[in-house]
Enzyme design. Structure first.
Site, PDB file in Angstrom:
ATOM      1  N   VAL A 178       0.862  -1.181   0.000  1.00 17.52           N
ATOM      2  CA  VAL A 178       0.000   0.000   0.000  1.00 17.52           C
ATOM      3  C   VAL A 178       0.895   1.226   0.000  1.00 17.52           C
ATOM      4  CG1 VAL A 178      -1.698   1.320   1.327  1.00 17.52           C
ATOM      5  CG2 VAL A 178      -1.869  -1.175   1.224  1.00 17.52           C
ATOM      6  N   GLU A 183     -10.725   5.454   3.902  1.00 16.80           N
ATOM      7  CA  GLU A 183     -10.617   6.303   2.705  1.00 16.80           C
ATOM      8  C   GLU A 183     -11.958   6.402   1.969  1.00 16.80           C
ATOM      9  OE1 GLU A 183      -7.793   7.883   2.183  1.00 16.80           O
ATOM     10  OE2 GLU A 183      -6.609   6.820   3.676  1.00 16.80           O
TER      11      GLU A 183
HETATM   12  C1  SIN Z   1      -2.758   8.353   1.598  1.00 20.12           C
HETATM   13  O1  SIN Z   1      -2.337   8.757   2.647  1.00 20.12           O
HETATM   14  O2  SIN Z   1      -2.030   7.699   0.842  1.00 20.12           O
HETATM   15  C2  SIN Z   1      -4.175   8.560   1.144  1.00 20.12           C
HETATM   16  C3  SIN Z   1      -4.733   9.890   1.472  1.00 20.12           C
HETATM   17  C4  SIN Z   1      -4.913  10.106   2.950  1.00 20.12           C
HETATM   18  O3  SIN Z   1      -5.556   9.300   3.611  1.00 20.12           O
HETATM   19  O4  SIN Z   1      -4.397  11.083   3.469  1.00 20.12           O
END
Ligand code: SIN
Length: 203
Positions: free
Chosen positions: A28, A108
């Site tokens: 991820v 998210e």
């Molecule tokens: C991420 O952090 O990659 C996605 C956006 C966020 O949740 O700030």
């Protein structure tokens, strides 16, 4: 952007979205709050970048860093040829991948979709694919660009279930600096925000 755990029902509903992903090799990529608060266990992490994308505080947050009538501003990625977005990729433990994904889908949920994109490091010879949560311009919470002073002001004033919007920006900027990564947009916003916050303090 959350920062909270998920429910059994939400985990179950996200099972469908696990199709096509291999829990054995699931990475991820974080470019926003996932950098400074992954909030999940991982086996390893690597600093690197994805090509053709740029990080912008153009996504509205009606939940974690704001409320529906006064959303905060958080990071998303916009397609931008010739640019790269640096961040951190986390490798999930295979036996935990499904749960982590369910948790991230919930976290998210405010307009973000998943994409699988090639991730590059300076060390590795070949890119590998990472899962990225991106809020596109067509999602209902997308705010888009605004003058930097207006964006900083919105961030200074906003607060949501996960805390102040200012924390999100300040911690992201600090994390990028700690990793020796530069992002002119983030650092410019941070400078405006710090100036606003110092005025609030003396007022
Ligand atoms: C991420 O952090 O990659 C996605 C956006 C966020 O949740 O700030």
């Amino acid at each position: 952007m959350l920062e909270h755990s998920t429910t059994q029902a939400q985990e179950a509903s996200s099972d469908r979205a696990f199709d096509g992903l291999s829990p054995e090799h699931l990475w991820v990529f974080g470019y926003g709050s996932i950098i400074w608060r992954p909030n999940f266990d991982y086996l390893e992490k690597r600093v690197g970048y994805i090509s053709g994308w740029t990080r912008k505080f153009y996504q509205g947050s009606p939940d974690h860093r704001g409320v529906p009538e006064a959303p905060g501003r958080v990071a998303t990625l916009l397609p931008q040829p010739e640019q790269e977005c640096w961040g951190v990729a986390f490798r999930l433990a295979p036996h935990e991948a499904r749960d982590v994904l369910a948790q991230l889908d919930h976290r998210e949920q405010g307009g973000y979709d998943r994409l699988l994109l090639p991730f590059h490091t300076h060390a590795g010879p070949t890119p590998f694919r990472v899962l990225v949560y991106i809020a596109s311009e067509s999602n209902p919470h997308y705010l888009g660009p605004a003058p930097v002073s207006a964006m900083a002001n919105q961030i200074a004033m906003s607060h949501g279930a996960s805390g102040p919007n200012s924390e999100y920006l300040l911690r992201l900027a600090e994390s990028l600096r700690h990793l020796r990564l530069h992002d002119a947009h983030v650092f410019e916003l941070e400078a405006h925000l710090r100036s606003l916050l110092s005025h609030f303090r003396v007022a």
